[in-house]
Design an enzyme around this catalytic site. Structure first.
Site, PDB file in Angstrom:
ATOM      1  N   ASP A   2       0.865  -1.179   0.000  1.00  0.00           N
ATOM      2  CA  ASP A   2       0.000   0.000   0.000  1.00  0.00           C
ATOM      3  C   ASP A   2       0.901   1.229   0.000  1.00  0.00           C
ATOM      4  OD1 ASP A   2      -1.925   2.106   0.811  1.00  0.00           O
ATOM      5  OD2 ASP A   2      -3.246   0.436   1.319  1.00  0.00           O
ATOM      6  N   ASN A   3       0.538   2.240  -0.806  1.00  0.00           N
ATOM      7  CA  ASN A   3       1.347   3.478  -0.800  1.00  0.00           C
ATOM      8  C   ASN A   3       0.798   4.505   0.191  1.00  0.00           C
ATOM      9  OD1 ASN A   3      -0.928   4.474  -2.027  1.00  0.00           O
ATOM     10  ND2 ASN A   3       0.067   5.061  -3.948  1.00  0.00           N
ATOM     11  N   ASN A  14      -4.339   6.941   0.656  1.00  0.00           N
ATOM     12  CA  ASN A  14      -5.663   7.225   1.240  1.00  0.00           C
ATOM     13  C   ASN A  14      -5.868   6.413   2.523  1.00  0.00           C
ATOM     14  OD1 ASN A  14      -8.162   8.602   1.147  1.00  0.00           O
ATOM     15  ND2 ASN A  14      -9.176   6.757   0.412  1.00  0.00           N
ATOM     16  N   LYS A  38     -11.087   5.807  -5.468  1.00  0.00           N
ATOM     17  CA  LYS A  38     -12.495   5.356  -5.489  1.00  0.00           C
ATOM     18  C   LYS A  38     -13.556   6.457  -5.458  1.00  0.00           C
ATOM     19  CE  LYS A  38     -12.883   5.020  -0.504  1.00  0.00           C
ATOM     20  NZ  LYS A  38     -13.450   4.336   0.643  1.00  0.00           N
ATOM     21  N   SER A  51     -17.040  -3.214  -8.803  1.00  0.00           N
ATOM     22  CA  SER A  51     -18.067  -2.370  -8.191  1.00  0.00           C
ATOM     23  C   SER A  51     -19.364  -2.465  -8.972  1.00  0.00           C
ATOM     24  CB  SER A  51     -17.563  -0.920  -8.214  1.00  0.00           C
ATOM     25  OG  SER A  51     -18.616  -0.042  -7.918  1.00  0.00           O
ATOM     26  N   ALA A  52     -20.465  -2.267  -8.272  1.00  0.00           N
ATOM     27  CA  ALA A  52     -21.772  -2.214  -8.933  1.00  0.00           C
ATOM     28  C   ALA A  52     -21.833  -1.067  -9.938  1.00  0.00           C
ATOM     29  CB  ALA A  52     -22.877  -2.057  -7.895  1.00  0.00           C
ATOM     30  N   TYR A  83     -14.497   6.670 -12.856  1.00  0.00           N
ATOM     31  CA  TYR A  83     -14.180   5.647 -11.843  1.00  0.00           C
ATOM     32  C   TYR A  83     -14.754   4.288 -12.255  1.00  0.00           C
ATOM     33  CZ  TYR A  83     -14.822   2.767  -7.697  1.00  0.00           C
ATOM     34  OH  TYR A  83     -14.852   1.702  -6.829  1.00  0.00           O
ATOM     35  N   LYS A  90     -12.968   0.433 -13.431  1.00  0.00           N
ATOM     36  CA  LYS A  90     -13.295  -0.920 -12.941  1.00  0.00           C
ATOM     37  C   LYS A  90     -13.669  -1.833 -14.104  1.00  0.00           C
ATOM     38  CE  LYS A  90     -12.621  -0.266  -8.576  1.00  0.00           C
ATOM     39  NZ  LYS A  90     -11.450  -0.894  -7.958  1.00  0.00           N
ATOM     40  N   TYR A 105     -18.882  -5.048  -5.664  1.00  0.00           N
ATOM     41  CA  TYR A 105     -19.455  -4.650  -4.374  1.00  0.00           C
ATOM     42  C   TYR A 105     -20.628  -3.714  -4.575  1.00  0.00           C
ATOM     43  CZ  TYR A 105     -14.495  -5.468  -3.027  1.00  0.00           C
ATOM     44  OH  TYR A 105     -13.231  -5.956  -2.867  1.00  0.00           O
ATOM     45  N   ASN A 118     -18.131  11.780   1.273  1.00  0.00           N
ATOM     46  CA  ASN A 118     -19.076  11.790   0.150  1.00  0.00           C
ATOM     47  C   ASN A 118     -20.216  10.821   0.398  1.00  0.00           C
ATOM     48  OD1 ASN A 118     -17.545  13.458  -1.690  1.00  0.00           O
ATOM     49  ND2 ASN A 118     -16.107  11.758  -1.827  1.00  0.00           N
ATOM     50  N   ARG A 157     -28.498  14.680  -6.225  1.00  0.00           N
ATOM     51  CA  ARG A 157     -27.079  14.789  -6.564  1.00  0.00           C
ATOM     52  C   ARG A 157     -26.901  14.301  -8.003  1.00  0.00           C
ATOM     53  NH1 ARG A 157     -22.962  11.406  -2.781  1.00  0.00           N
ATOM     54  NH2 ARG A 157     -24.039   9.669  -3.783  1.00  0.00           N
TER      55      ARG A 157
HETATM   56  P1  NAD Z   1      -9.591   2.894   0.445  1.00  0.00           P
HETATM   57  O1  NAD Z   1      -9.214   4.149  -0.244  1.00  0.00           O
HETATM   58  O2  NAD Z   1      -9.858   2.948   1.910  1.00  0.00           O
HETATM   59  O3  NAD Z   1      -8.492   1.781   0.189  1.00  0.00           O
HETATM   60  C1  NAD Z   1      -7.722   1.726  -1.005  1.00  0.00           C
HETATM   61  C2  NAD Z   1      -6.272   1.556  -0.592  1.00  0.00           C
HETATM   62  O4  NAD Z   1      -5.462   1.479  -1.774  1.00  0.00           O
HETATM   63  C3  NAD Z   1      -5.745   2.733   0.241  1.00  0.00           C
HETATM   64  O5  NAD Z   1      -5.114   2.233   1.398  1.00  0.00           O
HETATM   65  C4  NAD Z   1      -4.758   3.426  -0.692  1.00  0.00           C
HETATM   66  O6  NAD Z   1      -3.701   4.019   0.034  1.00  0.00           O
HETATM   67  C5  NAD Z   1      -4.302   2.271  -1.565  1.00  0.00           C
HETATM   68  N1  NAD Z   1      -3.812   2.658  -2.905  1.00  0.00           N
HETATM   69  C6  NAD Z   1      -4.445   3.415  -3.837  1.00  0.00           C
HETATM   70  N2  NAD Z   1      -3.684   3.523  -4.942  1.00  0.00           N
HETATM   71  C7  NAD Z   1      -2.557   2.801  -4.710  1.00  0.00           C
HETATM   72  C8  NAD Z   1      -1.399   2.533  -5.480  1.00  0.00           C
HETATM   73  N3  NAD Z   1      -1.220   3.036  -6.703  1.00  0.00           N
HETATM   74  N4  NAD Z   1      -0.429   1.748  -4.935  1.00  0.00           N
HETATM   75  C9  NAD Z   1      -0.577   1.237  -3.685  1.00  0.00           C
HETATM   76  N5  NAD Z   1      -1.648   1.469  -2.915  1.00  0.00           N
HETATM   77  C10 NAD Z   1      -2.637   2.234  -3.423  1.00  0.00           C
HETATM   78  O7  NAD Z   1     -10.856   2.286  -0.343  1.00  0.00           O
HETATM   79  P2  NAD Z   1     -11.795   1.069   0.058  1.00  0.00           P
HETATM   80  O8  NAD Z   1     -13.144   1.607   0.342  1.00  0.00           O
HETATM   81  O9  NAD Z   1     -11.135   0.196   1.031  1.00  0.00           O
HETATM   82  O10 NAD Z   1     -11.885   0.346  -1.353  1.00  0.00           O
HETATM   83  C11 NAD Z   1     -11.054  -0.740  -1.704  1.00  0.00           C
HETATM   84  C12 NAD Z   1     -11.343  -1.146  -3.135  1.00  0.00           C
HETATM   85  O11 NAD Z   1     -12.713  -1.488  -3.259  1.00  0.00           O
HETATM   86  C13 NAD Z   1     -11.083  -0.034  -4.157  1.00  0.00           C
HETATM   87  O12 NAD Z   1     -10.532  -0.619  -5.320  1.00  0.00           O
HETATM   88  C14 NAD Z   1     -12.452   0.502  -4.434  1.00  0.00           C
HETATM   89  O13 NAD Z   1     -12.549   1.075  -5.710  1.00  0.00           O
HETATM   90  C15 NAD Z   1     -13.296  -0.763  -4.320  1.00  0.00           C
HETATM   91  N6  NAD Z   1     -14.701  -0.481  -4.005  1.00  0.00           N
HETATM   92  C16 NAD Z   1     -15.002   0.248  -2.886  1.00  0.00           C
HETATM   93  C17 NAD Z   1     -16.321   0.547  -2.603  1.00  0.00           C
HETATM   94  C18 NAD Z   1     -16.688   1.385  -1.394  1.00  0.00           C
HETATM   95  O14 NAD Z   1     -17.812   1.899  -1.332  1.00  0.00           O
HETATM   96  N7  NAD Z   1     -15.820   1.564  -0.410  1.00  0.00           N
HETATM   97  C19 NAD Z   1     -17.349   0.081  -3.437  1.00  0.00           C
HETATM   98  C20 NAD Z   1     -17.003  -0.688  -4.562  1.00  0.00           C
HETATM   99  C21 NAD Z   1     -15.669  -0.966  -4.821  1.00  0.00           C
HETATM  100  N1  UDP Z   2     -26.826  10.484   0.019  1.00  0.00           N
HETATM  101  C1  UDP Z   2     -27.460  11.554   0.628  1.00  0.00           C
HETATM  102  N2  UDP Z   2     -26.695  12.463   1.307  1.00  0.00           N
HETATM  103  C2  UDP Z   2     -25.344  12.363   1.425  1.00  0.00           C
HETATM  104  C3  UDP Z   2     -24.706  11.253   0.797  1.00  0.00           C
HETATM  105  C4  UDP Z   2     -25.481  10.345   0.112  1.00  0.00           C
HETATM  106  O1  UDP Z   2     -28.686  11.688   0.553  1.00  0.00           O
HETATM  107  O2  UDP Z   2     -24.710  13.240   2.025  1.00  0.00           O
HETATM  108  C5  UDP Z   2     -27.631   9.471  -0.702  1.00  0.00           C
HETATM  109  C6  UDP Z   2     -27.288   9.312  -2.164  1.00  0.00           C
HETATM  110  O3  UDP Z   2     -28.003  10.225  -2.950  1.00  0.00           O
HETATM  111  C7  UDP Z   2     -27.656   7.850  -2.417  1.00  0.00           C
HETATM  112  C8  UDP Z   2     -27.389   7.164  -1.081  1.00  0.00           C
HETATM  113  O4  UDP Z   2     -27.371   8.216  -0.105  1.00  0.00           O
HETATM  114  O5  UDP Z   2     -29.050   7.739  -2.677  1.00  0.00           O
HETATM  115  C9  UDP Z   2     -26.041   6.426  -1.027  1.00  0.00           C
HETATM  116  O6  UDP Z   2     -25.015   7.334  -1.439  1.00  0.00           O
HETATM  117  P1  UDP Z   2     -23.480   6.959  -1.310  1.00  0.00           P
HETATM  118  O7  UDP Z   2     -22.690   8.120  -1.807  1.00  0.00           O
HETATM  119  O8  UDP Z   2     -23.193   6.479   0.069  1.00  0.00           O
HETATM  120  O9  UDP Z   2     -23.315   5.695  -2.260  1.00  0.00           O
HETATM  121  P2  UDP Z   2     -23.468   5.577  -3.861  1.00  0.00           P
HETATM  122  O10 UDP Z   2     -24.016   6.846  -4.392  1.00  0.00           O
HETATM  123  O11 UDP Z   2     -22.091   5.297  -4.316  1.00  0.00           O
HETATM  124  O12 UDP Z   2     -24.395   4.429  -4.073  1.00  0.00           O
END
Ligand code: NAD
Ligand code: UDP
Length: 349
Positions: free
Chosen positions: A34-35, A38, A87, A127-128, A151, A155, A185, A206, A304
Site C-alpha cells: 500500500d502506498n 488514502n 475510489k 463495483s456495482a 471511476y 473498474k 461490491y 461523500n 445529486r
Molecule cells: P480505500 O481508499 O480505503 O483503500 C484503497 C487503498 O489502496 C488505500 O489504502 C490506498 O492508500 C491504496 N492505494 C491506492 N492507490 C494505490 C497505489 N497506486 N499503490 C498502492 N496502494 C494504493 O478504499 P476502500 O473503500 O477500502 O476500497 C477498496 C477497493 O474497493 C477499491 O478498489 C475501491 O474502488 C473498491 N470499491 C469500494 C467501494 C466502497 O464503497 N468503499 C465500493 C465498490 C468498490
Molecule cells: N446520500 C445523501 N446524502 C449524502 C450522501 C449520500 O442523501 O450526504 C444518498 C445518495 O443520494 C444515495 C445514497 O445516499 O441515494 C447512497 O449514497 P453513497 O454516496 O453512500 O453511495 P453511492 O451513491 O455510491 O451508491
C-alpha cells in the site's frame, strides 16, 4: 492446500484492513502492499493488535514494477486480493487521467508482475458502478457493463483486461492458467465490531453512512438528503448496503472457490456481493436514530448529479458458486459504525 500466503494490495484501506483481519483470523499469511495515499499504517497496527498475529507490510506503489518484483521474490505468494485504487466518483470526473493511470495502469503493472512470478490467482475489487443504468433495478452479473463515470470505467476496463488474460491462457491451454474472481461490491458500510478499525474518510465524507455518523457525533451540522422525489416508496434513493465484514468474508470464500472445480481449467468470473435488498436514505437515518439514540439533523436537498433512484444486487450466483451470503443486519451495520465513530472521533489521527 497448505496454508496460503495472500498479497493484499491496498490492505491499509477501509475494506483492505478488514480483509487482512479476517484473513489472519482464518489462518492465512498476509502480505500488504500500500502506498498509503488514502490510508494510514495505524489500521494495520490495529489489525495486528486485534488478531495477535503479524503481517508483512511493504510501503510501495503498485505502479512500481521493481518494487512488486521484489515482493514476489521475497514472499511465496499464492493469491492476490487487489483492492488498491482510487475510489471517489466525483474526483474521477475532475481528474480522469489520474484515475485511469492509478487504477488501470496500476492494475496492468500488477498483472505483469504476477505473470512474471507465475502467481495467477486473483480476487479483484470491482463495483456495482460497472453496470451503469440497466433496465432492471436488481442487477444480475450477465447485464452488460455500461459505467457512466470515469471511476466506474476504470473498474470495467480492469475487468476486461483480466477476462482477456484469462481467455488467452485458456486458449493456450496454459499449465497454470489464470483463476480470477471479479467481486462487484454494492454499498459497503459498517466496521469491525471491536470498534478499532473502520472507515476513515479524508475531509468531508461523500458517502451516506460516514456523513450520518459525523452528524451524529457533532462534527458536521446537518445531513443533506439528496432528493425526495425519486420513484421510491418514500421518495429517497435506495441502495443495497452490505456490512464490510460480510463483504470481506466473500473474498475468503472466493479464494477457496479458486481452488475448486469451477476454476480448474482457468476462468475469470464476476460475482455480485450485496444483500439483495435495499434501504432508502430515510430508512438509514431512522435506523441510525433508533440504534444509537442520537438525533440526526437533516434537510431535503436537490438530487445529486449522476445518482440513480434505486439499485440492489441479485446475490444468487455468489450463494450458488461461492457459498456466500450476508449474515449481518442493518442494525449491526449501524451499531458497528457508531462504535468505531465514538471510539475514534478523529479516525486514525
Ligand atoms: P480505500 O481508499 O480505503 O483503500 C484503497 C487503498 O489502496 C488505500 O489504502 C490506498 O492508500 C491504496 N492505494 C491506492 N492507490 C494505490 C497505489 N497506486 N499503490 C498502492 N496502494 C494504493 O478504499 P476502500 O473503500 O477500502 O476500497 C477498496 C477497493 O474497493 C477499491 O478498489 C475501491 O474502488 C473498491 N470499491 C469500494 C467501494 C466502497 O464503497 N468503499 C465500493 C465498490 C468498490
Ligand atoms: N446520500 C445523501 N446524502 C449524502 C450522501 C449520500 O442523501 O450526504 C444518498 C445518495 O443520494 C444515495 C445514497 O445516499 O441515494 C447512497 O449514497 P453513497 O454516496 O453512500 O453511495 P453511492 O451513491 O455510491 O451508491
Amino acid at each position: 492446500m497448505n496454508k496460503q500466503t495472500i498479497l493484499v494490495t491496498g490492505g491499509a484501506g477501509y475494506i483492505g484492513s478488514h480483509a487482512c483481519l479476517e484473513l489472519l483470523q482464518a489462518g492465512f499469511d498476509v502480505v500488504v502492499v500500500d502506498n498509503l495515499c488514502n490510508s494510514k499504517y495505524e489500521s494495520l497496527a490495529r489489525v495486528q493488535q486485534i488478531t495477535g498475529k503479524t503481517l508483512k507490510f511493504y510501503p510501495a506503489d503498485i505502479r512500481d514494477k521493481a518494487a512488486l518484483t521484489v515482493i514476489f521474490q521475497e514472499q511465496a505468494i499464492d493469491t492476490v486480493i487487489h483492492f488498491a485504487g482510487l475510489k471517489a466518483v466525483g474526483e474521477s470526473c475532475q481528474q480522469p487521467l489520474r484515475y485511469f493511470e492509478n487504477n488501470v495502469y496500476g492494475s496492468i503493472v500488477l498483472i505483469e508482475a504476477m505473470q512474471q512470478a507465475n502467481v495467477k490467482q486473483m480476487v479483484f475489487s470491482s463495483s456495482a458502478t460497472v453496470y451503469g443504468e440497466p433496465p432492471s433495478t436488481q442487477y444480475v452479473e450477465h447485464f452488460p457493463m455500461a459505467a457512466v463515470n470515469p471511476y466506474g470505467r476504470t473498474k470495467a476496463m480492469v475487468e476486461d483486461i483480466l477476462r482477456d488474460v484469462s481467455t488467452a491462457d485458456q486458449l493456450a491451454q496454459a499449465e497454470n492458467p489464470w483463476k480470477i474472481a471479479l467481486l462487484r461490491y454494492f454499498n459497503p458500510i459498517g466496521a469491525h465490531d471491536s470498534g478499532l478499525i473502520g472507515e476513515d474518510p479524508n475531509g468531508i465524507p461523500n458517502n451516506l453512512m460516514p456523513y450520518v455518523s459525523q452528524v451524529a457525533i457533532g462534527k458536521l451540522a446537518q445531513l443533506s438528503v439528496f432528493g425526495d422525489d425519486y420513484p421510491t416508496p418514500d421518495g429517497t434513493g435506495i441502495r443495497d448496503y452490505i456490512h464490510v465484514v460480510d463483504l470481506v468474508k466473500g473474498h475468503i470464500k472466493a479464494i477457496t472457490a479458486l481452488q475448486g472445480d469451477l476454476f480448474s481449467g482457468g476462468a475469470c468470473k464476476a460475482y455480485n456481493l450485496g444483500a439483495g435488498k435495499g434501504y432508502s436514505v430515510l430508512e438509514i437515518v431512522s435506523a441510525f436514530e433508533r440504534v444509537t439514540g442520537q438525533t440526526i439533523n437533516y434537510k431535503i436537498a436537490p438530487r445529486r448529479a449522476g445518482d440513480l433512484a434505486e439499485f440492489f444486487a441479485d446475490p444468487a450466483l455468489a450463494l450458488k458458486e461461492l457459498g456466500w451470503q450476508v449474515e449481518k443486519s442493518l442494525d449491526d451495520m449501524v451499531a458497528d459504525t457508531w462504535a468505531w465513530q465514538t471510539k475514534n472521533p478523529q479516525g486514525y489521527n
